[in-house]
Write an enzyme that holds these catalytic residues in place. Structure first.
Site, PDB file in Angstrom:
ATOM      1  N   ASP A 191      -3.337  -2.956  -5.167  1.00  6.58           N
ATOM      2  CA  ASP A 191      -2.263  -3.926  -4.872  1.00  6.58           C
ATOM      3  C   ASP A 191      -1.402  -4.180  -6.109  1.00  6.58           C
ATOM      4  OD1 ASP A 191      -2.829  -4.323  -2.182  1.00  6.58           O
ATOM      5  OD2 ASP A 191      -4.068  -6.095  -2.536  1.00  6.58           O
TER       6      ASP A 191
ATOM      7  N   HIS B 215       0.830  -1.211   0.000  1.00  8.85           N
ATOM      8  CA  HIS B 215       0.000   0.000   0.000  1.00  8.85           C
ATOM      9  C   HIS B 215       0.865   1.263   0.000  1.00  8.85           C
ATOM     10  CE1 HIS B 215      -3.177  -2.763   2.057  1.00  8.85           C
ATOM     11  NE2 HIS B 215      -2.945  -3.100   0.800  1.00  8.85           N
TER      12      HIS B 215
ATOM     13  N   HIS C  84      -0.803 -11.500  -4.829  1.00 12.33           N
ATOM     14  CA  HIS C  84       0.586 -11.030  -4.834  1.00 12.33           C
ATOM     15  C   HIS C  84       1.530 -11.985  -5.556  1.00 12.33           C
ATOM     16  CE1 HIS C  84      -0.384  -7.678  -2.265  1.00 12.33           C
ATOM     17  NE2 HIS C  84      -0.972  -8.487  -1.414  1.00 12.33           N
TER      18      HIS C  84
ATOM     19  N   HIS D 231      -9.390  -2.169  -4.789  1.00 13.53           N
ATOM     20  CA  HIS D 231      -8.239  -2.402  -3.910  1.00 13.53           C
ATOM     21  C   HIS D 231      -7.269  -3.401  -4.539  1.00 13.53           C
ATOM     22  CE1 HIS D 231      -5.782  -2.483  -0.353  1.00 13.53           C
ATOM     23  NE2 HIS D 231      -5.658  -3.776  -0.582  1.00 13.53           N
TER      24      HIS D 231
HETATM   25 ZN   LIG Z   1      -3.806  -4.679  -0.309  1.00 15.81          ZN
END
Ligand SMILES: [Zn+2]
Length: 310
Positions: free
Chosen positions: A246, A83, A269, A242
């Site tokens: 990311d 973030h 991720h 969101h």
């Molecule tokens: Zn996040």
């Protein structure tokens, strides 16, 4: 792979601070954004360790950690950097020393908003160096299985575009998607304040693992069977936005700008790291002496890239 027309590199005019406690470990933390010279890139520094550890925010320094992005050098590590990275990349701040006195940044409200406000208050300044940009010239795909993957294509007009399709099946979080051409203005208005989220059914298990013990529905959106717990949405598709946030943070681990159209489906991720690892390898192979793929030069310590990982 082409180089797009360059813009100037940018940093901040003065130091800015954000304090709070970490999302995962709950430790009190002070984070300081400090100006940095051209070609330094984004470098984290752990000021709480006896021999201060500096860790470049580049894909080579990513180590495996579930549910977040963690970087590590021989002296130390920082987790949940995404973030903070999104705030810097979203505002096109290329050179910054991020000093931090704990293993992770403050959670704040679970978005990048507090970091954006701090960085804007420190005034963004252009520097006497051009920013490298990798522009995709062919399609690139990374997949986990038939339903989870990221595809990237050449851009329409040298733009950087990210779309995300979120689909948790039969879940309190509805299927949702969005797509943006990423510019500082779009990032500030549409993405920066979109918060991280979790299913209520996952909370107990995470806390058993020691994750999020100090977290509340005010720094992570909690989705239960009856809806959102003690909070409300900022956008109907805040979760998909969101996930784009990311992606912006993780894709910044390339160390330069990107031009291309990225579409991520149900990914996280690990796949973000995989596609950036591939792009950085390609870019460095094409430009082995490219000075604007920064290796930090403001610190004497030897930086040993850790093993590639998700
Ligand atoms: Zn996040």
């Amino acid at each position: 792979m082409l180089d797009s027309p360059p813009r100037r590199q940018r940093t901040i005019a003065r130091t800015a601070k954000v304090s709070g406690y970490g999302l995962f470990g709950g430790i009190d933390v002070l984070l300081e954004f400090c100006p940095a010279d051209p070609d330094v890139g984004i470098v984290f520094e752990r000021t709480d360790l006896t021999s201060a550890a500096t860790i470049p925010a580049l894909i080579e320094f990513v180590v495996p950690q579930s549910r977040c992005t963690m970087i590590q050098s021989p002296g130390g590590s920082v987790q949940v950097i995404e973030h903070v990275m999104a705030a810097l990349a979203g505002l096109q701040i290329d050179n910054c020393l991020v000093r931090i006195d704990a293993p992770e940044p403050p959670a704040c409200d679970g978005s990048s908003q507090a970091f954006v406000e701090a960085l804007l208050s420190a005034d963004i300044v252009e520097q006497d160096a051009s920013r490298a940009c990798v522009e995709l010239t062919e399609t690139l795909v990374v997949v986990e299985d038939d339903f989870v993957g990221i595809g990237a294509q050449p851009p329409r007009k040298h733009e950087y575009e990210i779309g995300f399709l979120l689909d948790y099946g039969n879940s309190p979080i509805s299927q949702q998607s969005d797509s943006f051409v990423i510019t500082p203005e779009v990032f500030i208005q549409e993405i920066a304040n979109c918060r991280t989220f979790v299913l209520e059914s996952e909370v107990r298990e995470l806390q058993k693992q020691g994750i999020g013990k100090r977290s509340t529905p005010q720094n992570v959106l909690v989705f239960g069977d009856e809806g959102i717990v003690d909070n409300s949405l900022r956008f109907e598709n805040e979760c998909a936005r969101h996930k784009i946030l990311d992606c912006i943070g993780d894709f910044a681990l390339l160390g330069c700008d990107l031009a291309g159209r990225f579409v991520a489906t149900r990914s996280g991720h690990r796949l973000n790291h995989a596609i950036i690892r591939t792009l950085r390898k390609q870019a460095l192979a094409l430009n082995p002496h490219q000075s604007s793929f920064p290796l930090p030069k403001n610190r004497p310590a030897p930086f040993t890239p850790m093993n590639a990982a998700g």
